[in-house]
Design an enzyme around this catalytic site. Structure first.
Site, mmCIF file in Angstrom:
data_model
loop_
_atom_site.group_PDB
_atom_site.id
_atom_site.type_symbol
_atom_site.label_atom_id
_atom_site.label_comp_id
_atom_site.label_asym_id
_atom_site.label_seq_id
_atom_site.Cartn_x
_atom_site.Cartn_y
_atom_site.Cartn_z
ATOM 1 N N LYS A 83 88.385 9.363 145.305
ATOM 2 C CA LYS A 83 88.252 10.010 144.002
ATOM 3 C C LYS A 83 87.151 11.063 144.082
ATOM 4 O O LYS A 83 86.226 10.955 144.886
ATOM 5 C CB LYS A 83 87.933 8.969 142.935
ATOM 6 C CG LYS A 83 89.097 8.012 142.728
ATOM 7 C CD LYS A 83 88.805 6.982 141.674
ATOM 8 C CE LYS A 83 90.052 6.090 141.541
ATOM 9 N NZ LYS A 83 89.911 5.081 140.525
ATOM 10 N N HIS A 91 85.686 7.106 139.025
ATOM 11 C CA HIS A 91 85.133 8.448 138.903
ATOM 12 C C HIS A 91 83.738 8.399 138.284
ATOM 13 O O HIS A 91 82.846 9.148 138.686
ATOM 14 C CB HIS A 91 86.060 9.336 138.054
ATOM 15 C CG HIS A 91 87.364 9.637 138.715
ATOM 16 N ND1 HIS A 91 88.497 8.876 138.503
ATOM 17 C CD2 HIS A 91 87.716 10.611 139.588
ATOM 18 C CE1 HIS A 91 89.492 9.377 139.210
ATOM 19 N NE2 HIS A 91 89.042 10.434 139.889
ATOM 20 N N SER A 126 91.381 11.916 136.441
ATOM 21 C CA SER A 126 90.501 10.791 136.133
ATOM 22 C C SER A 126 90.905 10.226 134.784
ATOM 23 O O SER A 126 91.043 10.976 133.814
ATOM 24 C CB SER A 126 89.047 11.272 136.078
ATOM 25 O OG SER A 126 88.233 10.344 135.400
ATOM 26 N N GLN A 127 91.075 8.918 134.712
ATOM 27 C CA GLN A 127 91.401 8.309 133.417
ATOM 28 C C GLN A 127 90.245 8.446 132.437
ATOM 29 O O GLN A 127 90.458 8.561 131.239
ATOM 30 C CB GLN A 127 91.781 6.847 133.599
ATOM 31 C CG GLN A 127 93.116 6.673 134.281
ATOM 32 C CD GLN A 127 93.532 5.221 134.420
ATOM 33 O OE1 GLN A 127 92.733 4.304 134.302
ATOM 34 N NE2 GLN A 127 94.815 5.018 134.684
ATOM 35 N N GLY A 128 89.025 8.443 132.932
ATOM 36 C CA GLY A 128 87.855 8.530 132.060
ATOM 37 C C GLY A 128 87.456 9.943 131.682
ATOM 38 O O GLY A 128 87.057 10.206 130.548
#
Length: 135
Positions: A37, A63, A104-106
């Site tokens: 990542k 991340h 990135s999910q965040g």
């Protein structure tokens, strides 16, 4: 010298120090090989100056782990950091190949074209591909 002049001189010195700190921040710091990542980070000095850097480490699960690690480094230099997004990097040094993809999910998806331009400063002889596919 009056207090205002001393204060102004102090501010100029602090600003110069933060500009020098920003100039010393490497554009790229990624793992030497593998799939991992990454995050795109905007590093900001005490004034208006900033620069985008790429960070990616194979020992970070999330991340946010990458961002948190690097944010601490920047804070010690008197700099601020913001993360506009992330993704993944595939790094194959034998083939001189980098692939930038995913999100990135965040933090959301980084600007992979910008990431590619930054990576090319450190890896000018690599083939660097980008893709919006995959996670």
């Amino acid at each position: 010298m009056n207090r205002l002049q001393l204060f102004s001189k102090g501010l100029r010195l602090i600003h110069k120090m933060s500009e020098e700190a920003l100039a010393g921040v490497p554009l790229v710091h990624i793992s030497p090989e593998g799939i991992f990542k990454y995050v795109l980070i905007n590093v900001i000095d005490g004034g208006d100056a900033s620069k985008a850097v790429v960070r990616g480490f194979d020992d970070c699960t999330w991340h946010a782990d990458i961002f948190d690690r690097e944010e601490e480094v920047f804070k010690k230099l008197g700099l601020r950091a913001e993360c506009p997004g992330g993704g993944r990097i595939e790094h194959n040094p034998e083939k001189k190949y980098l692939k930038v993809y995913g999100y990135s999910q965040g933090f959301g998806k980084a600007d992979h074209a910008q990431t590619k331009r930054i990576l090319a400063t450190k890896y000018p002889d690599y083939t660097i591909e980008t893709s919006d596919e995959g996670y």
